[in-house]
Design an enzyme around this catalytic site. Structure first.
Site, PDB file in Angstrom:
ATOM      1  N   GLY A  24       0.886  -1.210  -0.013  1.00 45.36           N
ATOM      2  CA  GLY A  24       0.022  -0.166  -0.002  1.00 45.36           C
ATOM      3  C   GLY A  24       0.813   1.277  -0.262  1.00 45.36           C
ATOM      4  O   GLY A  24       0.031   2.437  -0.166  1.00 45.36           O
TER       5      GLY A  24
ATOM      6  N   GLU B 156       4.200  -6.354   1.443  1.00 50.60           N
ATOM      7  CA  GLU B 156       3.739  -6.766   0.095  1.00 50.60           C
ATOM      8  C   GLU B 156       3.628  -5.534  -0.520  1.00 50.60           C
ATOM      9  O   GLU B 156       2.607  -5.126  -1.381  1.00 50.60           O
ATOM     10  CB  GLU B 156       2.421  -7.418  -0.017  1.00 50.60           C
TER      11      GLU B 156
ATOM     12  N   GLY C 230       3.443  -3.520  -4.161  1.00 52.28           N
ATOM     13  CA  GLY C 230       3.027  -3.757  -5.649  1.00 52.28           C
ATOM     14  C   GLY C 230       3.447  -2.607  -6.271  1.00 52.28           C
ATOM     15  O   GLY C 230       4.325  -2.347  -6.851  1.00 52.28           O
ATOM     16  N   ARG C 231       2.586  -1.746  -6.160  1.00 55.69           N
ATOM     17  CA  ARG C 231       2.823  -0.464  -6.765  1.00 55.69           C
ATOM     18  C   ARG C 231       3.752   0.312  -6.637  1.00 55.69           C
ATOM     19  O   ARG C 231       4.599   0.860  -7.529  1.00 55.69           O
ATOM     20  CB  ARG C 231       1.460   0.716  -6.198  1.00 55.69           C
TER      21      ARG C 231
ATOM     22  N   CYS D  76     -15.029   2.122 -28.517  1.00 55.49           N
ATOM     23  CA  CYS D  76     -16.407   2.869 -28.801  1.00 55.49           C
ATOM     24  C   CYS D  76     -17.155   2.952 -27.301  1.00 55.49           C
ATOM     25  O   CYS D  76     -18.059   2.053 -27.062  1.00 55.49           O
ATOM     26  CB  CYS D  76     -17.126   1.820 -29.699  1.00 55.49           C
ATOM     27  N   GLU D  77     -16.709   4.021 -26.822  1.00 54.65           N
ATOM     28  CA  GLU D  77     -17.470   4.025 -25.380  1.00 54.65           C
ATOM     29  C   GLU D  77     -16.936   5.353 -24.864  1.00 54.65           C
ATOM     30  O   GLU D  77     -15.560   6.094 -25.100  1.00 54.65           O
ATOM     31  CB  GLU D  77     -16.470   3.113 -24.619  1.00 54.65           C
TER      32      GLU D  77
HETATM   33  C1  LIG Z   1      -3.087  -5.187  -3.879  1.00 58.64           C
HETATM   34  C2  LIG Z   1      -2.411  -5.690  -2.778  1.00 58.64           C
HETATM   35  C3  LIG Z   1      -1.062  -5.359  -2.248  1.00 58.64           C
HETATM   36  C4  LIG Z   1      -0.086  -4.383  -2.971  1.00 58.64           C
HETATM   37  O1  LIG Z   1      -0.884  -3.223  -2.831  1.00 58.64           O
HETATM   38  P1  LIG Z   1       0.049  -1.955  -3.369  1.00 58.64           P
HETATM   39  O2  LIG Z   1      -0.817  -0.903  -3.478  1.00 58.64           O
HETATM   40  O3  LIG Z   1       0.008  -2.268  -5.081  1.00 58.64           O
HETATM   41  O4  LIG Z   1       1.428  -1.928  -2.727  1.00 58.64           O
HETATM   42  C5  LIG Z   1      -0.648  -6.329  -1.274  1.00 58.64           C
HETATM   43  N1  LIG Z   1      -1.263  -7.283  -0.526  1.00 58.64           N
HETATM   44  C6  LIG Z   1      -2.551  -7.346  -0.965  1.00 58.64           C
HETATM   45  C7  LIG Z   1      -3.308  -8.642  -0.070  1.00 58.64           C
HETATM   46  C8  LIG Z   1      -3.076  -6.706  -1.952  1.00 58.64           C
HETATM   47  O5  LIG Z   1      -4.328  -7.211  -2.280  1.00 58.64           O
END
Ligand SMILES: *Cc1c(COP(=O)(O)O)cnc(C)c1O
Length: 438
Positions: A251, A293, A295-296, A367-368
């Site tokens: 997050g 965790e 991601g972004r 087309c939207e």
């Molecule tokens: C989407 C997600 C993440 C990653 O979130 P980011 O905002 O991309 O860092 C981590 N853990 C879980 C369970 C998620 O669903």
């Protein structure tokens, strides 16, 4: 320049926008548009920053898991393996992709709020290390499959600590009503813990939480860590159960706009580490193996999408449209939740900003009517067919959320590393789009 929102962006002597020091005009000529670019050096730097910061804050047992739903394709899993990261996976497709390049799946954590029996079997057969279990029904399903296989599956339980990350308050109901996980506050988290401990083919390794996304305030992570550690102490006292692992989720926020704050990953992890260590001492808990965790924050700022401008339409007194050769099929995030992005002309970056501007909507070719990449974008009035347009910070949740709506083939993913570029995902052809049709 104000819009150089990440330090891998620059403008060269030809007034061309550069990513990772490479000229985007040349890249567009070489690979065509629309085009996803990903700065591999940046991705590796983010991984190393998390790894180092987490080991310093939580000891050698700590491990960042790349939440691969942010961007999932073979090369990204090779990079994660080389960097020593763990991964989150959420589907058989992601498991298959990681498995295909030999990612060590014992370091994979399988999420999802509704794993089918087929998903469970698929993941177990490929040796996915951990299942992050959402609810009681899923516990039963995993126990059943593991017992049929005669194996023991490691699991974490996904809990909701009851924090609303966007009010920065621990609120009594916020997020308790989430689709994900079991709430601590309602007693369901304790119930599911006690139940998991009775199942012979499951090994409860610990607990997981993920409070939200695009969070900039370290306080949100401190509060959720505190709620989770107190819950761990309660489970020890009431059920004699000591969790080995605590997964604090992802997050961390990234910059989409010049006005977004810069989040210092190392400092934030350090702050969370100090607080977790202190609370463990206070509660008499041994420090669990910590997982995070991201991601972004691993891939977003490494990314950029390049488009060629087509039709420019000015409706006097109403609105201006700049159309590009991609759209919601390669980036559905504005259409889905009005996500902000910075949009620039890449072939005349500074000159364009110095000219007389107009406000426009940058739209795609689907087309939207909702096929909008961004609204209220400032563009020079001279913007015209053939200009190269860049959308910044598209490394996360763009390629992975792309679709073939209108049977539009997906753009390729080109990686930038050490001054070189290479294809990681080929451009789809019109034939690719109908390859499964019978
Ligand atoms: C989407 C997600 C993440 C990653 O979130 P980011 O905002 O991309 O860092 C981590 N853990 C879980 C369970 C998620 O669903």
């Amino acid at each position: 320049m104000k819009n150089m929102i990440c330090d891998n962006l620059s403008v060269n002597e030809k007034d061309h926008l550069c990513l990772g020091g490479q000229d985007t005009v040349l890249l567009a000529e070489q690979y065509g548009t629309p085009l996803y670019l990903l700065d591999e050096d940046r991705i590796r730097l983010q991984c190393r920053t998390y790894l180092r910061a987490m080991r310093e804050a939580f000891g050698e047992a700590a491990l960042p898991l790349y939440a691969s739903k942010a961007a999932s394709f073979k090369q990204i899993y090779r990079i994660m393996q080389e960097e020593g990261m763990g991964i989150d996976v959420v589907s058989v497709g992601e498991i298959c992709t990681a498995h295909a390049v030999g990612f060590p799946l014992e370091r994979a954590y399988f999420h999802s709020n509704n794993k089918t029996d087929a998903d469970i079997l698929y993941a177990m057969e490929r040796g996915v290390g951990y299942f992050v279990v959402d609810n009681r029904e899923e516990l039963d399903a995993i126990e059943r499959v593991a017992s049929e296989k005669g194996s023991v599956q490691k699991i974490l339980l996904r809990l909701t600590p009851g924090i609303d990350p966007h009010t920065y308050e621990a609120v009594s109901t916020g997020n308790v009503d989430s689709k994900f996980g079991s709430a601590i506050e309602t007693g369901q988290a304790e119930e599911i813990t006690a139940y998991a401990l009775t199942l012979p083919h499951l090994h409860l390794a610990g607990f997981h939480c993920h409070v939200g996304s695009q969070v900039f305030d370290a306080d949100v992570f401190l509060r959720s860590a505190e709620i989770m550690l107190r819950f761990m102490a309660e489970m020890r006292d009431k059920h004699g159960y000591l969790a080995e692992e605590l997964d604090l989720g992802g997050g961390f926020g990234v910059r989409y706009l010049a006005e977004d704050p810069v989040m210092n990953i190392a400092d934030t992890v350090k702050t969370v580490g100090e607080s977790v260590q202190a609370l463990c001492r206070q509660l008499g808990l041994p420090l669990p193996a910590i997982r995070m965790e991201p991601g972004r924050s691993i891939v977003a700022e490494a990314g950029m999408t390049l488009y060629t401008v087509g039709t420019v339409k000015q409706i006097p007194g109403y609105k201006n449209y700049v159309s590009v050769d991609g759209g919601m099929t390669d980036n559905p995030r504005f259409a889905l939740y009005r996500s902000p992005y910075t949009v620039l002309l890449a072939n005349r970056t500074e000159k364009a900003e110095a000219e007389e501007q107009m406000r426009c909507s940058v739209v795609g070719r689907c087309c939207e009517s909702g096929d909008i990449l961004q609204e209220n974008v400032k563009m020079p009035k001279t913007v015209a067919r053939g200009d190269l347009l860049a959308v910044l910070t598209t490394g996360a949740y763009n390629y992975s959320m792309s679709s073939n709506y209108n049977r539009i083939p997906r753009p390729p993913v080109v990686m930038l590393a050490g001054g070189e570029s290479y294809l990681a995902v080929k451009r789809e052809t019109p034939e690719d789009v109908c390859r499964n049709d019978l």
